[in-house]
Motif scaffolding. Structure first.
Motif, short mmCIF file in Angstrom:
data_model
loop_
_atom_site.label_atom_id
_atom_site.label_comp_id
_atom_site.label_asym_id
_atom_site.label_seq_id
_atom_site.Cartn_x
_atom_site.Cartn_y
_atom_site.Cartn_z
N TRP A 15 23.09 11.76 56.28
CA TRP A 15 23.25 11.66 54.83
C TRP A 15 21.92 11.36 54.14
CZ3 TRP A 15 26.83 13.93 52.39
CH2 TRP A 15 28.09 14.08 52.96
N VAL A 18 20.29 14.67 53.82
CA VAL A 18 20.93 15.42 52.74
C VAL A 18 20.43 14.93 51.38
CG1 VAL A 18 23.14 15.84 51.60
CG2 VAL A 18 22.96 16.03 54.08
N ALA A 19 20.28 13.61 51.22
CA ALA A 19 19.78 13.06 49.96
C ALA A 19 18.34 13.50 49.71
CB ALA A 19 19.88 11.54 49.99
N ASP A 22 18.38 17.01 48.57
CA ASP A 22 18.83 17.07 47.17
C ASP A 22 17.70 16.77 46.20
OD1 ASP A 22 21.36 17.77 47.93
OD2 ASP A 22 22.20 15.74 47.71
N LEU A 25 15.44 19.82 46.04
CA LEU A 25 16.06 20.88 45.24
C LEU A 25 16.05 20.54 43.74
CD1 LEU A 25 19.10 21.85 47.48
CD2 LEU A 25 17.05 23.21 47.02
N LEU A 26 16.23 19.26 43.41
CA LEU A 26 16.19 18.84 42.02
C LEU A 26 14.80 19.04 41.42
CD1 LEU A 26 17.95 17.50 39.83
CD2 LEU A 26 17.02 15.31 40.60
#
Length: 79
Positions: A15, A18-19, A22, A25-26
């Motif tokens: 996780w 994954v963060a 993210d 991608l942001l």
């Protein structure tokens, strides 16, 4: 020896990856300048909150522990 489930730690690591993805991608979608401005805004709010907390804390008198007072032992007669 302690017993640990083998699935506990890898889930947290997954996780966290994954963060991190993210966030990447942001930044890619919003643009670097927008992300830098957002970080600067968060830093400004954090500095203002810390400064306010320090100013409010400055007015509070420090807690002083009362000094110990020697209590004389009573003079009792032994019977």
């Amino acid at each position: 020896m302690s017993f640990r489930l083998h699935t506990a730690k890898p889930k947290l690591a997954l996780w966290m990856l994954v963060a991190a993805a993210d966030v990447v991608l942001l930044v890619a979608s919003l643009g670097l300048m927008t992300m830098l401005l957002a970080i600067a805004g968060v830093a400004t709010v954090a500095v203002a909150a810390a400064g306010t907390w320090m100013l409010l804390r400055r007015g509070v008198p420090e807690r002083r522990v009362p000094a110990r007072v020697a209590v004389p032992v009573s003079n009792r007669r032994r019977m």
